[in-house]
Design an enzyme around this catalytic site. Structure first.
Site, PDB file in Angstrom:
ATOM      1  N   GLU A  20      33.964   2.843   8.879  1.00 52.89           N
ATOM      2  CA  GLU A  20      33.291   1.843   7.978  1.00 52.89           C
ATOM      3  C   GLU A  20      32.581   2.213   6.931  1.00 52.89           C
ATOM      4  O   GLU A  20      32.131   1.804   6.061  1.00 52.89           O
ATOM      5  CB  GLU A  20      32.414   0.638   8.826  1.00 52.89           C
ATOM      6  CG  GLU A  20      31.153   1.291   9.696  1.00 52.89           C
ATOM      7  CD  GLU A  20      31.483   2.145  10.981  1.00 52.89           C
ATOM      8  OE1 GLU A  20      32.536   2.209  11.481  1.00 52.89           O
ATOM      9  OE2 GLU A  20      30.396   2.069  11.655  1.00 52.89           O
ATOM     10  N   GLU A  54      26.098   8.098  29.717  1.00 55.10           N
ATOM     11  CA  GLU A  54      24.870   7.488  28.880  1.00 55.10           C
ATOM     12  C   GLU A  54      24.434   6.167  29.744  1.00 55.10           C
ATOM     13  O   GLU A  54      23.301   5.943  29.700  1.00 55.10           O
ATOM     14  CB  GLU A  54      25.246   6.927  27.444  1.00 55.10           C
ATOM     15  CG  GLU A  54      24.274   6.207  26.764  1.00 55.10           C
ATOM     16  CD  GLU A  54      24.889   6.037  25.179  1.00 55.10           C
ATOM     17  OE1 GLU A  54      26.037   6.179  25.034  1.00 55.10           O
ATOM     18  OE2 GLU A  54      23.834   5.552  24.467  1.00 55.10           O
ATOM     19  N   ILE A  82       0.922  -1.305  -0.113  1.00 55.85           N
ATOM     20  CA  ILE A  82       0.052   0.018   0.080  1.00 55.85           C
ATOM     21  C   ILE A  82       0.773   1.311   0.066  1.00 55.85           C
ATOM     22  O   ILE A  82       0.599   2.195  -0.942  1.00 55.85           O
ATOM     23  CB  ILE A  82      -1.034  -0.177   1.222  1.00 55.85           C
ATOM     24  CG1 ILE A  82      -1.927  -1.058   0.982  1.00 55.85           C
ATOM     25  CG2 ILE A  82      -1.527   1.487   1.467  1.00 55.85           C
ATOM     26  CD1 ILE A  82      -2.851  -1.313   2.337  1.00 55.85           C
ATOM     27  N   GLY A  94      27.169   1.843  18.947  1.00 60.15           N
ATOM     28  CA  GLY A  94      25.640   1.507  19.301  1.00 60.15           C
ATOM     29  C   GLY A  94      25.245   2.370  20.425  1.00 60.15           C
ATOM     30  O   GLY A  94      26.035   3.068  20.697  1.00 60.15           O
ATOM     31  N   HIS A 141      33.090   7.018  12.364  1.00 62.68           N
ATOM     32  CA  HIS A 141      32.644   5.591  11.768  1.00 62.68           C
ATOM     33  C   HIS A 141      33.399   5.306  10.562  1.00 62.68           C
ATOM     34  O   HIS A 141      33.023   5.605   9.462  1.00 62.68           O
ATOM     35  CB  HIS A 141      31.015   5.347  11.560  1.00 62.68           C
ATOM     36  CG  HIS A 141      30.456   5.434  12.814  1.00 62.68           C
ATOM     37  ND1 HIS A 141      30.099   4.099  13.175  1.00 62.68           N
ATOM     38  CD2 HIS A 141      29.720   6.598  13.563  1.00 62.68           C
ATOM     39  CE1 HIS A 141      29.401   4.344  14.414  1.00 62.68           C
ATOM     40  NE2 HIS A 141      29.191   5.947  14.487  1.00 62.68           N
ATOM     41  N   CYS A 159      33.474   4.162  17.546  1.00 61.62           N
ATOM     42  CA  CYS A 159      32.564   4.803  18.107  1.00 61.62           C
ATOM     43  C   CYS A 159      32.092   4.561  19.474  1.00 61.62           C
ATOM     44  O   CYS A 159      33.025   4.733  20.472  1.00 61.62           O
ATOM     45  CB  CYS A 159      31.243   5.168  17.397  1.00 61.62           C
ATOM     46  SG  CYS A 159      30.553   6.667  17.666  1.00 61.62           S
TER      47      CYS A 159
HETATM   48  N1  GLN Z   1      25.957   5.728  22.179  1.00 61.96           N
HETATM   49  C1  GLN Z   1      27.049   6.533  21.911  1.00 61.96           C
HETATM   50  C2  GLN Z   1      27.120   8.065  21.719  1.00 61.96           C
HETATM   51  O1  GLN Z   1      25.824   8.516  21.623  1.00 61.96           O
HETATM   52  C3  GLN Z   1      27.927   6.094  20.660  1.00 61.96           C
HETATM   53  C4  GLN Z   1      27.228   6.178  19.448  1.00 61.96           C
HETATM   54  C5  GLN Z   1      27.874   5.114  18.298  1.00 61.96           C
HETATM   55  O2  GLN Z   1      28.392   4.230  18.510  1.00 61.96           O
HETATM   56  N2  GLN Z   1      27.356   5.620  17.113  1.00 61.96           N
HETATM   57  O3  GLN Z   1      28.081   8.715  21.811  1.00 61.96           O
END
Ligand code: GLN
Length: 543
Positions: A508, A404, A149, A353, A506, A380
Site C-alpha cells: 500500500e 505474537e 506551545i 496490525g 506493505h 503483513c
Molecule cells: N504484528 C505482526 C508482526 O510484527 C505484523 C506487523 C504488521 O502487520 N505490520 O510481524
C-alpha cells in the site's frame, strides 16, 4: 540554491493541510519544477513508530525504513516521489540531537537555548534536505496549528529563514478554516484573522491564505480576509470541501496558486500540465459500477489508521473503472456476530496490525474467503492471519497461531527468527523499509507484477516459520515470493483458490493514483467479477 515554501495551519487541525501541501507540490511538478518536501511534527516522540493508531493514524514507512507521519504518504502519492527519513522531522529528533551534542561538548561551554541552538538544528534539517534532494523548491509543512506551545521553535525557525536565504526565496502559505454559523447562515472570518495576527506577531506575513470551508466562499468574504490579513485579494484562495482529495490540485491551480508561487519566487517554469489529474478526477466522478470490498481490521472506526490501504484500493478500483464501495468491518464484530457481515462483499482485505485484539475475527475472515472462494489480499499481518487460518484447517487444530498471540502454541506457523528473540526495546526494532523479493514463476503474484524481482517496504517483527514450509506446501500453499537467500517467505498464496494472496510487506505504500500497485490491481480485477447479492452463490469448498 533551493527556494522554500513554508505551510502553516490556523484555527483548527485536520482541515487537510497535508493534502494542500501535496497538491501544491503537484502543481509545481506539473510545471516541470523539481520539488521535495518535509513535515515538521511538534511532538516529542522521536518518530510515530511507537504511537498508537488512535493517537496518530497510519505510520507511513519510507524506502529507507523510517516510520513517519501519514502525510508523507500523501506527498509520495501526489508528487510521485520516493521520500526518505529526512522528510519527517520531529521535536523529539531535534531535542535529542541538540542534547547529544551538548553532552559531547560540541557547544564549548555555552548555554544551550531554543534560540539559536534548537532553531539552528531545525534549519539545518531544511538545508540538508535541500542539499541532498537538489530540488528547486522545498515544501515544508509545520504540523499542528499556529499558537500551539510545541510549535513555537518551528515557527521561529521558518521566520529566520527569510533573512537566512532572502525574502525572494521564501513563500509562506497559511491554511485556515472558516466556520459556518447556521443561525446567521454565514461563514466567519474572525478565527482566521486571529491566527494570522498570531503569525504576524511571530514575524511571519503570509503570502497566500488558503481558506478551507464546507460552504462556498463569497467575494465579500475574500475581500474581508484580504483587508484584515493584509494579503492581495487574489492571494486569498478558497478551498471548499470536495468529494475527492484528488481534485485539490486542480482547484488550487485554477485559483492561481501556481502562478503566485512562480512569480514571487521568480522561477522559470513550463506551463502547467495537469492532464493526468484531470483524467483521474473525471474517471472518479464517472465510474458508477461498484466493487464492494471489505476491510477487516481492529481500528476501522478510525479510518486514518488504514489510510494508504484505502487509497490503494481506490487507485485499483479506478484503474478498472469501478466505484469502490469499502465496507469497514471491525474484526471483533466478526468474532461476535459471525460471517454474515461479509455475505455481500466481492473481496476481503486484512491489513497490517499488532497485538492480539481482533485476531480471531481476522482469522475468521480469512477462513470465509478461503471456503467461499472470495478474493483475499493479506497485508503483513493479513498474510500471517491467512497462514494461521490455513494451518488450522490443515492440522485440524485451532491451536495453530503466531507466537505474537500465543507463545505456547504447538503449531507456531508465524514466529520470530532465532536471532530476534533477545530483542527487548519496542522502538526501531523491526524489519523496516525496502527489501528485495524474488517472485516465483507462474504464481498469481508473479503474474500480477509481470517481473521477477521487486523491492517492497516492510514493517514487522514476525516471519513465516520455515519449519512448517513443507507441510503447508503439500496441502496447497504456494510460496510465491522469497527473499534472495530463500530464507524468508515474502508472499504466499493458495493454489486451489481464485485469488488468495498474502504478502509480508506493505504494498500500500507504493501505490500511485494513476499507477495502482500490481497486487491491489489484480486483487480488484478478480474481485470485480465475483457475483454476490442474489446472483449465483459461489461454490463453497469442503472445509
Ligand atoms: N504484528 C505482526 C508482526 O510484527 C505484523 C506487523 C504488521 O502487520 N505490520 O510481524
Amino acid at each position: 540554491m533551493s527556494k522554500y515554501i513554508f505551510v502553516t495551519g490556523g484555527v483548527v487541525s485536520s482541515v487537510g493541510k497535508g493534502i494542500t501541501v501535496a497538491s501544491t507540490g503537484t502543481i509545481l511538478k506539473s510545471r516541470q519544477i523539481t520539488v521535495s518536501v518535509q513535515k515538521l511534527d511538534p511532538y516529542l516522540n522521536v518518530d510515530p513508530g511507537t504511537m498508537s493508531p488512535y493517537q496518530h493514524g497510519e505510520v507511513f514507512v519510507t524506502q529507507d525504513g523510517a516510520e513517519t507521519d501519514l502525510d508523507l504518504g500523501n506527498y509520495e502519492r501526489f508528487m510521485d516521489v520516493n521520500l526518505t527519513a529526512e522528510s519527517n522531522v520531529t521535536s523529539g529528533q531535534i531535542y535529542s540531537s541538540v542534547i547529544a551534542r551538548e553532552r559531547r561538548g560540541d557547544f564549548l561551554g555555552g548555554t544551550i537555548q531554543v534560540v539559536p541552538h534548537v532553531t539552528t538544528e531545525i534549519k539545518d534539517r531544511f538545508k540538508k534536505l535541500a542539499q541532498h534532494s537538489q530540488a528547486e523548491v522545498i515544501l515544508i509543512e509545520v504540523g499542528g496549528t499556529v499558537g500551539d506551545i510545541e510549535g513555537q521553535p518551528f515557527l521561529e525557525a521558518i521566520r529566520q529563514m527569510r533573512n537566512d536565504v532572502g525574502p525572494e526565496n521564501v513563500f509562506y502559505i497559511h491554511v485556515t478554516y472558516l466556520p459556518y454559523l447556521s443561525t446567521t447562515q454565514e461563514l466567519k472570518t474572525k478565527p482566521t484573522q486571529h491566527s494570522v495576527n498570531e503569525l504576524r506577531r511571530i514575524g511571519i506575513q503570509p503570502d497566500v491564505i488558503i481558506c478551507r470551508s464546507d460552504y462556498p466562499i463569497s467575494e465579500d468574504i475574500k475581500r474581508k480576509i484580504s483587508l484584515f490579513c493584509d494579503v492581495a485579494p487574489e492571494a486569498v484562495i478558497p478551498l471548499p470541501t470536495v468529494p475527492t482529495i484528488y481534485e485539490v490540485p486542480l482547484i488550487l491551480e485554477e485559483a492561481g496558486l501556481g502562478r503566485l508561487v512562480v512569480n514571487k519566487l521568480n522561477i522559470k517554469a513550463s506551463p502547467p500540465d495537469l492532464t493526468e489529474w484531470q483524467g483521474l478526477v473525471r474517471c472518479l466522478k464517472e465510474c458508477q459500477e461498484p466493487v464492494k470490498i471489505a476491510l477487516v481490521g481492529k481500528y476501522v472506526e478510525l479510518k486514518d489508521a488504514y489510510y494508504s490501504v484505502r487509497e490503494s484500493l481506490h487507485h485499483a478500483a479506478l484503474y478498472h473503472n469501478r466505484d469502490l464501495k469499502l465496507v469497514w468491518v471491525q474484526s471483533e464484530d466478526l468474532e461476535r456476530d459471525g460471517e454474515n457481515l461479509l455475505s455481500s462483499v466481492q473481496g476481503i482485505v486484512v491489513p497490517g496490525g499488532f497485538g492480539i485484539r481482533g485476531i480471531e475475527g481476522m482469522i475468521k475472515a480469512a477462513g470465509y474467503a478461503r471456503r467461499n472462494r472470495i478474493p483475499y489480499l493479506g497485508l503483513c499481518l493479513g498474510m500471517q492471519v491467512m497462514v494461521i487460518e490455513f494451518a488450522r484447517h490443515v492440522f485440524n487444530s485451532n491451536k495453530a497461531n503466531s507466537t505474537e498471540f500465543d507463545p505456547a502454541t504447538p503449531y507456531p506457523v508465524i514466529d520470530l527468527l532465532p536471532e530476534q528473540k533477545s530483542v527487548k526495546d519496542m522502538g526501531g526494532t523491526m524489519r523496516l523499509g525496502d527489501y528485495p523479493c524474488h517472485l516465483v514463476d507462474g504464481s498469481r503474484a508473479a503474474r500480477a507484477y509481470a517481473t521477477t524481482l521487486v523491492q517492497e517496504r516492510h514493517r514487522h517483527r514476525f516471519e513465516f516459520n520455515n519449519e512448517f514450509r513443507d507441510r503447508l506446501e503439500k496441502a496447497g500453499m504456494v510460496y510465491s515470493g522469497l527473499s534472495p537467500d530463500g530464507r524468508l517467505v515474502e508472499l504466499s498464496e493458495l493454489a486451489d483458490h481464485p485469488w488468495m494472496v498474502g504478502c509480508q510487506f506493505h504494498p500500500e505504500f507504493l501505490s500511485r493514483p494513476t499507477r495502482p500497485h500490481p497486487l491491489f490491481r489484480e486483487f480488484v480485477n478478480v474481485a470485480k467479477d465475483v457475483l454476490r447479492e442474489g446472483a449465483q452463490p459461489p461454490l463453497p469448498l469442503a472445509s
